[in-house]
Design an enzyme around this catalytic site. Structure first.
Site, PDB file in Angstrom:
ATOM      1  N   HIS A   1      -7.430  -5.608  -0.646  1.00 51.66           N
ATOM      2  CA  HIS A   1      -6.236  -4.759  -0.557  1.00 51.66           C
ATOM      3  C   HIS A   1      -5.085  -5.425   0.202  1.00 51.66           C
ATOM      4  O   HIS A   1      -4.005  -4.856   0.284  1.00 51.66           O
ATOM      5  CB  HIS A   1      -6.621  -3.443   0.142  1.00 51.66           C
ATOM      6  CG  HIS A   1      -5.573  -2.380   0.054  1.00 51.66           C
ATOM      7  ND1 HIS A   1      -5.054  -1.920  -1.144  1.00 51.66           N
ATOM      8  CD2 HIS A   1      -4.938  -1.665   1.039  1.00 51.66           C
ATOM      9  CE1 HIS A   1      -4.150  -0.984  -0.904  1.00 51.66           C
ATOM     10  NE2 HIS A   1      -4.050  -0.814   0.402  1.00 51.66           N
TER      11      HIS A   1
ATOM     12  N   SER B   1       0.827  -1.197   0.000  1.00 50.47           N
ATOM     13  CA  SER B   1       0.000   0.000   0.000  1.00 50.47           C
ATOM     14  C   SER B   1       0.871   1.260   0.000  1.00 50.47           C
ATOM     15  O   SER B   1       1.704   1.433  -0.884  1.00 50.47           O
ATOM     16  CB  SER B   1      -0.952  -0.043   1.204  1.00 50.47           C
ATOM     17  OG  SER B   1      -1.959   0.939   1.101  1.00 50.47           O
TER      18      SER B   1
ATOM     19  N   ASP C   1      -9.449  -4.431  -5.964  1.00 52.41           N
ATOM     20  CA  ASP C   1      -8.911  -3.761  -4.787  1.00 52.41           C
ATOM     21  C   ASP C   1      -9.784  -2.544  -4.484  1.00 52.41           C
ATOM     22  O   ASP C   1      -9.845  -1.609  -5.292  1.00 52.41           O
ATOM     23  CB  ASP C   1      -7.465  -3.324  -5.056  1.00 52.41           C
ATOM     24  CG  ASP C   1      -6.765  -2.751  -3.831  1.00 52.41           C
ATOM     25  OD1 ASP C   1      -7.458  -2.227  -2.943  1.00 52.41           O
ATOM     26  OD2 ASP C   1      -5.527  -2.805  -3.771  1.00 52.41           O
TER      27      ASP C   1
END
Length: 286
Positions: free
Chosen positions: A252, A102, A224
């Site tokens: 995610h 991320s 996602d």
């Protein structure tokens, strides 16, 4: 090189650095927003036999030294990137493979712009250079969406974490993983979580992507909720020497919900590195 004798270094204490594994090639795993190094626990065992694995917590996360947290420094991702460089220099690392989840994808990219000579490859898992929609760019969130997130975190961080965990994981058949992620979120100080969220969702690293000289792999999932497919395609288009793999996994957090597939794709990259090096070596003979 034996790194373990250096673990008393103040930087390594600050970031709760752990050094594992038996190999010589170093992998640095960097966790995402609201989490800690524990989120890698479902995949790290697969690398310990053949690699040197470095785990750490960003200051303000996990078991880092929270007394070192500085709201001014960590108001931007550059502050976190400086800490990555600190860890690399404290351990005298070279030719590292940096795997960031991320927001850590962009933190790793910023660190590689500062010190490209120590990075061998970057692996981005669920990356985004900009989360907010722009005139010619769809990041997935409007400004109002981001402000709602900030307000929810500020008013009721635990409530926000409880509501967001199932959505971002996207694996409803594994409620124990939702509980695991929720516990990770709840271990973070709410005010620090808000500051990290603001640094994350206000970022715009699109121009820096174009300057990256370190080869990179982007791992995206089929769906996602934080990063639309067009975002990772943007990274592929505008980042030199980047290639994209869209996994079958959803959500995610593929390293939590789909560890086997995540391990497979990362190791596929390593095989490509080996074959590429062998090809260059054979070419040099002629």
């Amino acid at each position: 090189m034996n790194l373990n004798h250096k673990t008393a270094h103040p930087i390594l204490v600050r970031n709760n650095v752990k050094i594992l594994g038996e190999g010589t090639q170093t992998i640095v795993f960097a966790h995402g927003f609201g989490c800690a190094q524990t989120t890698w626990k479902y995949i790290t065992d697969a690398f310990l036999k053949d690699y040197k694995v470095i785990l750490f917590d960003y200051v303000g996360s996990g078991n880092s030294d929270i007394s070192k947290y500085d709201y001014h420094k960590y108001a931007t991702l550059e502050g976190y990137a400086c800490d990555v460089i600190d860890i690399i220099e404290a351990l005298d690392l070279k030719d590292i493979i940096f795997i960031g989840h991320s927001v850590s994808s962009m933190i790793g990219m910023l660190a590689a712009l500062q010190k490209p000579e120590v990075f061998k490859k970057l692996v981005f898992i669920g990356p985004s250079p900009k989360y907010v929609n722009d005139l010619d760019y769809i990041g997935g969130f409007d400004t109002a969406d981001i402000e709602t997130i900030f307000n929810h975190i500020a008013e009721d961080y635990k409530g926000w974490a409880k509501s967001i965990s199932p959505a971002v994981l996207a694996c409803p058949d594994k409620p124990e993983l939702e509980e695991f992620l929720l516990e990770c979120f709840e271990e973070t100080n709410p005010s620090i979580a808000l500051a990290f969220a603001m640094a994350t969702f206000k970022v715009d690293c699109r121009e820096q992507l174009k300057e990256l000289s370190v080869p990179s792999l982007t791992l995206s999932t089929a769906n996602d909720p934080m990063v639309p497919l067009n975002v990772v395609e943007y990274i592929k288009e505008y980042t030199p020497d980047n290639f994209l793999v869209v996994m079958k996994a959803t959500g995610h957090y593929p390293h939590i919900c789909a560890p086997e597939e995540t391990i497979k794709e990362i190791k596929n990259l390593f095989l490509k590195l080996i074959f590429s090096a062998q090809s260059l070596h054979l070419f040099d003979k002629f």
